[in-house]
Design an enzyme around this catalytic site. Structure first.
Site, short mmCIF file in Angstrom:
data_model
loop_
_atom_site.label_atom_id
_atom_site.label_comp_id
_atom_site.label_asym_id
_atom_site.label_seq_id
_atom_site.Cartn_x
_atom_site.Cartn_y
_atom_site.Cartn_z
N LEU A 85 0.84 -1.19 0.00
CA LEU A 85 0.00 0.00 0.00
C LEU A 85 0.88 1.25 0.00
CD1 LEU A 85 -2.71 -0.92 2.71
CD2 LEU A 85 -2.81 -1.28 0.23
N ASP A 86 0.39 2.31 -0.63
CA ASP A 86 1.08 3.59 -0.56
C ASP A 86 1.16 4.04 0.89
OD1 ASP A 86 1.23 3.63 -3.32
OD2 ASP A 86 -0.58 4.85 -3.56
N ARG A 87 2.09 4.94 1.18
CA ARG A 87 2.29 5.43 2.53
C ARG A 87 1.01 6.00 3.14
NH1 ARG A 87 3.46 10.66 4.20
NH2 ARG A 87 4.37 10.86 6.28
N THR A 89 -2.11 5.38 2.18
CA THR A 89 -3.25 4.46 2.13
C THR A 89 -3.26 3.58 3.37
OG1 THR A 89 -3.09 4.41 -0.29
CG2 THR A 89 -4.38 2.67 0.76
N ARG A 198 -6.17 5.74 -7.85
CA ARG A 198 -6.10 7.20 -7.80
C ARG A 198 -6.12 7.80 -9.20
NH1 ARG A 198 -0.77 7.85 -4.40
NH2 ARG A 198 -1.20 10.08 -4.68
#
Length: 284
Positions: A85-87, A89, A198
């Protein structure tokens, strides 16, 4: 009595107690959802990096898992994060604890038998209830000038990418500038490209609230790197992180793990006037 070796958490108990007695233990930033000898499922908060980006940098999920799983690693285990996951998220992350489990989950990912679902708060009210976005993605800098190295774009030369969107409910929030329309949507990615949800959400006119790169102006991201969070960021972005949460992870209908909408996103939705609902109005 069942031997303690049959329970992953109990096997670790002696090591945790010893660490507390002889050294300081770094508190965990995540919640354990499920655990077996082969894997652990955790609920990652927003702003926690998944992997280290520089030596002696900020805390990461990977480092904290290595501390948590010290017993397993000492016994030949490993920490292999399956779905990254992105930071910013939050949500469900599956972690393999053995090489065999890592291979198995990797194959399931390749076969698209690992299903992921996200909740996202977007700006605006979609004029549809369900929508499939089928648009290839590539790094923008490969095709045109980009001040943000990692920024992605829709491009015919990119990798295939599909995201299914479904409106959960629409709502209005009152602000000093007037009433603003938002929607809580479910997003199911059928592929796993960088920033896929996104980019796809923004491409159809419904950017995710708080998105510094694909939201109202990418310059907000560049200024944020220089200055940190400012009143201007708050005015335009509304939230200090993008409103994206990995709410469910399932494998072939045999295993399923869920995480409800976290407090910051639930708070954004609370007190709002719900106008149209296509699912029960809870935010799980």
């Amino acid at each position: 009595m069942t031997p303690a070796s049959d329970f992953p958490a109990l096997k670790r108990w002696v090591i945790v107690i010893a660490n507390q007695m002889f050294s300081s233990v770094t508190p965990r930033d995540f919640r354990i959802v499920d655990e077996t000898d082969d894997y652990v499922v955790v609920d990652k908060p927003a702003f926690l990096l998944v992997h280290p980006t520089k030596p002696n940098g900020a805390p990461t999920l990977w480092n904290q898992l290595r501390e948590l799983l010290a017993f397993e690693i000492a016994s030949g285990g490993q920490v292999s994060i399956v779905n990254r996951l992105d930071r910013e998220t939050s949500g469900i992350v599956l972690v393999a604890k053995t090489s065999a489990a890592a291979r198995k989950f990797g194959m399931l990912m390749q076969q698209r038998r690992l299903r992921k679902e996200y909740l996202a708060i977007v700006s605006g009210w979609p004029d549809w209830e369900n929508k499939l976005v089928d648009a290839p993605l590539d790094r923008q800098g490969k095709h045109e000038k980009s001040e943000i190295w990692l920024k992605q774009m829709i491009h015919p030369a990119g990798a295939p990418a599909q995201t299914e969107f479904r409106v959960k409910w629409r709502f209005i929030k009152s602000r000093s500038s007037g009433e603003n329309k938002f929607s809580l949507i479910r997003a199911v990615p059928h592929t796993g490209r960088t920033h896929q949800i996104r980019v796809h959400a923004a491409s159809i006119g419904y950017p995710i609230v708080g998105d510094k790169i694909y939201g109202p102006d990418e310059q907000l991201y560049l200024r944020f790197i220089q200055t940190g969070w400012t009143p201007e960021h708050e005015r335009q972005l509304l939230l200090p992180r993008h409103a994206l949460h990995a709410t469910k992870l399932a494998i072939d209908g045999k295993f399923e793990w869920e995480s409800p909408l976290p407090a910051d996103l639930a708070q954004f939705c609370s007190g709002a006037h719900t106008v149209a609902t296509t699912e029960p109005a809870n935010v799980r």
